[in-house]
Design a protein around this motif. Structure first.
Motif, mmCIF file in Angstrom:
data_model
loop_
_atom_site.group_PDB
_atom_site.id
_atom_site.type_symbol
_atom_site.label_atom_id
_atom_site.label_comp_id
_atom_site.label_asym_id
_atom_site.label_seq_id
_atom_site.Cartn_x
_atom_site.Cartn_y
_atom_site.Cartn_z
ATOM 1 N N LEU A 57 0.625 11.060 4.172
ATOM 2 C CA LEU A 57 0.218 9.800 3.546
ATOM 3 C C LEU A 57 0.993 9.557 2.255
ATOM 4 O O LEU A 57 1.459 8.445 1.992
ATOM 5 C CB LEU A 57 -1.288 9.808 3.265
ATOM 6 C CG LEU A 57 -2.208 9.898 4.475
ATOM 7 C CD1 LEU A 57 -3.654 10.068 4.029
ATOM 8 C CD2 LEU A 57 -2.047 8.678 5.362
ATOM 9 N N PHE A 58 1.142 10.601 1.452
ATOM 10 C CA PHE A 58 1.866 10.519 0.186
ATOM 11 C C PHE A 58 3.316 10.088 0.436
ATOM 12 O O PHE A 58 3.839 9.205 -0.233
ATOM 13 C CB PHE A 58 1.806 11.878 -0.521
ATOM 14 C CG PHE A 58 2.313 11.874 -1.923
ATOM 15 C CD1 PHE A 58 1.480 11.528 -2.979
ATOM 16 C CD2 PHE A 58 3.620 12.251 -2.211
ATOM 17 C CE1 PHE A 58 1.935 11.542 -4.292
ATOM 18 C CE2 PHE A 58 4.079 12.275 -3.513
ATOM 19 C CZ PHE A 58 3.243 11.919 -4.559
ATOM 20 N N THR A 59 3.949 10.704 1.438
ATOM 21 C CA THR A 59 5.337 10.377 1.769
ATOM 22 C C THR A 59 5.468 8.941 2.267
ATOM 23 O O THR A 59 6.426 8.244 1.916
ATOM 24 C CB THR A 59 5.882 11.372 2.815
ATOM 25 O OG1 THR A 59 5.808 12.690 2.250
ATOM 26 C CG2 THR A 59 7.309 11.067 3.202
ATOM 27 N N LEU A 60 4.507 8.490 3.080
ATOM 28 C CA LEU A 60 4.541 7.101 3.549
ATOM 29 C C LEU A 60 4.472 6.122 2.381
ATOM 30 O O LEU A 60 5.212 5.138 2.340
ATOM 31 C CB LEU A 60 3.383 6.822 4.508
ATOM 32 C CG LEU A 60 3.543 7.306 5.931
ATOM 33 C CD1 LEU A 60 2.217 7.191 6.685
ATOM 34 C CD2 LEU A 60 4.625 6.498 6.641
ATOM 35 N N LEU A 61 3.591 6.399 1.447
ATOM 36 C CA LEU A 61 3.416 5.486 0.309
ATOM 37 C C LEU A 61 4.595 5.542 -0.655
ATOM 38 O O LEU A 61 5.126 4.503 -1.052
ATOM 39 C CB LEU A 61 2.102 5.783 -0.415
ATOM 40 C CG LEU A 61 0.841 5.467 0.388
ATOM 41 C CD1 LEU A 61 -0.396 5.995 -0.333
ATOM 42 C CD2 LEU A 61 0.717 3.975 0.647
ATOM 43 N N LEU A 94 -5.543 8.847 12.425
ATOM 44 C CA LEU A 94 -4.295 9.289 13.046
ATOM 45 C C LEU A 94 -3.873 8.407 14.213
ATOM 46 O O LEU A 94 -2.697 8.379 14.576
ATOM 47 C CB LEU A 94 -4.408 10.748 13.487
ATOM 48 C CG LEU A 94 -4.722 11.738 12.353
ATOM 49 C CD1 LEU A 94 -4.839 13.160 12.901
ATOM 50 C CD2 LEU A 94 -3.696 11.660 11.252
ATOM 51 N N ALA A 95 -4.818 7.672 14.778
ATOM 52 C CA ALA A 95 -4.509 6.738 15.864
ATOM 53 C C ALA A 95 -4.370 5.306 15.351
ATOM 54 O O ALA A 95 -4.116 4.395 16.132
ATOM 55 C CB ALA A 95 -5.594 6.810 16.933
ATOM 56 N N ALA A 123 3.081 -0.041 8.988
ATOM 57 C CA ALA A 123 4.044 -0.404 10.036
ATOM 58 C C ALA A 123 5.036 0.739 10.292
ATOM 59 O O ALA A 123 5.408 0.986 11.438
ATOM 60 C CB ALA A 123 4.800 -1.672 9.647
ATOM 61 N N VAL A 124 5.442 1.438 9.227
ATOM 62 C CA VAL A 124 6.330 2.585 9.414
ATOM 63 C C VAL A 124 5.660 3.643 10.280
ATOM 64 O O VAL A 124 6.271 4.221 11.168
ATOM 65 C CB VAL A 124 6.741 3.177 8.043
ATOM 66 C CG1 VAL A 124 7.396 4.551 8.204
ATOM 67 C CG2 VAL A 124 7.690 2.238 7.309
ATOM 68 N N GLN A 125 4.389 3.874 10.030
ATOM 69 C CA GLN A 125 3.663 4.914 10.778
ATOM 70 C C GLN A 125 3.320 4.502 12.201
ATOM 71 O O GLN A 125 3.470 5.283 13.128
ATOM 72 C CB GLN A 125 2.376 5.292 10.030
ATOM 73 C CG GLN A 125 1.562 6.366 10.709
ATOM 74 C CD GLN A 125 2.296 7.694 10.827
ATOM 75 O OE1 GLN A 125 3.076 8.071 9.964
ATOM 76 N NE2 GLN A 125 2.041 8.420 11.907
ATOM 77 N N PHE A 126 2.847 3.264 12.358
ATOM 78 C CA PHE A 126 2.310 2.869 13.654
ATOM 79 C C PHE A 126 3.116 1.784 14.356
ATOM 80 O O PHE A 126 2.737 1.332 15.428
ATOM 81 C CB PHE A 126 0.851 2.377 13.492
ATOM 82 C CG PHE A 126 -0.054 3.435 12.963
ATOM 83 C CD1 PHE A 126 -0.423 4.533 13.733
ATOM 84 C CD2 PHE A 126 -0.533 3.369 11.661
ATOM 85 C CE1 PHE A 126 -1.251 5.524 13.234
ATOM 86 C CE2 PHE A 126 -1.359 4.359 11.149
ATOM 87 C CZ PHE A 126 -1.717 5.444 11.938
ATOM 88 N N GLY A 127 4.194 1.348 13.769
ATOM 89 C CA GLY A 127 4.997 0.280 14.344
ATOM 90 C C GLY A 127 4.400 -1.060 14.025
ATOM 91 O O GLY A 127 3.309 -1.170 13.503
ATOM 92 N N GLY A 128 5.135 -2.081 14.290
ATOM 93 C CA GLY A 128 4.571 -3.407 14.051
ATOM 94 C C GLY A 128 5.374 -4.247 13.238
ATOM 95 O O GLY A 128 6.089 -4.658 12.637
#
Length: 128
Positions: A57-61, A94-95, A123-128
């Motif tokens: 989560l930290f890396t995504l943000l 996670l989903a 969007a990076v994590q789940f697409g979109g």
């Protein structure tokens, strides 16, 4: 009118209104909401908070340009709102479940992360 035992009873209600009139040339102070985030991210360290999924989560943000302490704030605030990391995972984080992401979105907003930034991370994590 209310009827009890064939007796009529009348109820009377009085309403009052207060009006404030300003003198010519005077203006009312503007009403504004408090500036800044609901949770002060300056109280959080610039490091990954404890937890199994916190590093991701930290890396995504931070990958979206969020300062480390603000990312830490959002993660900890989301965990607090969900009752911990595991309850947030159990809600389907996670989903990408709507319920879990709603908590993450609110925590991010509470820590001052703009909507477009959190949406970009999602969007990076789940697409979109």
């Amino acid at each position: 009118m209310f009827f009890f035992n064939n007796t009529a009873t009348t109820a009377t209600y009085t309403t009052s209104t207060t009006t404030t009139t300003l003198a010519p040339g005077d203006t009312a102070a503007p009403t504004t909401e408090a500036a800044g985030p609901a949770v002060d991210p300056s109280q959080f360290p610039d490091e990954v908070p404890p937890g199994g999924i916190s590093p991701a989560l930290f890396t995504l943000l931070t990958g979206q340009g969020v300062a480390g302490n603000v990312a830490h704030c959002a993660i900890v605030t989301a965990y607090d709102a969900a009752g911990g990391e595991q309850p947030l995972v159990d809600l389907g984080l996670l989903a990408g479940s709507d319920e879990a992401l709603a908590i993450v979105r609110q925590a991010a907003a509470d820590c001052g992360i703009p909507t477009e930034t959190i949406e970009a991370a999602i969007a990076v994590q789940f697409g979109g």
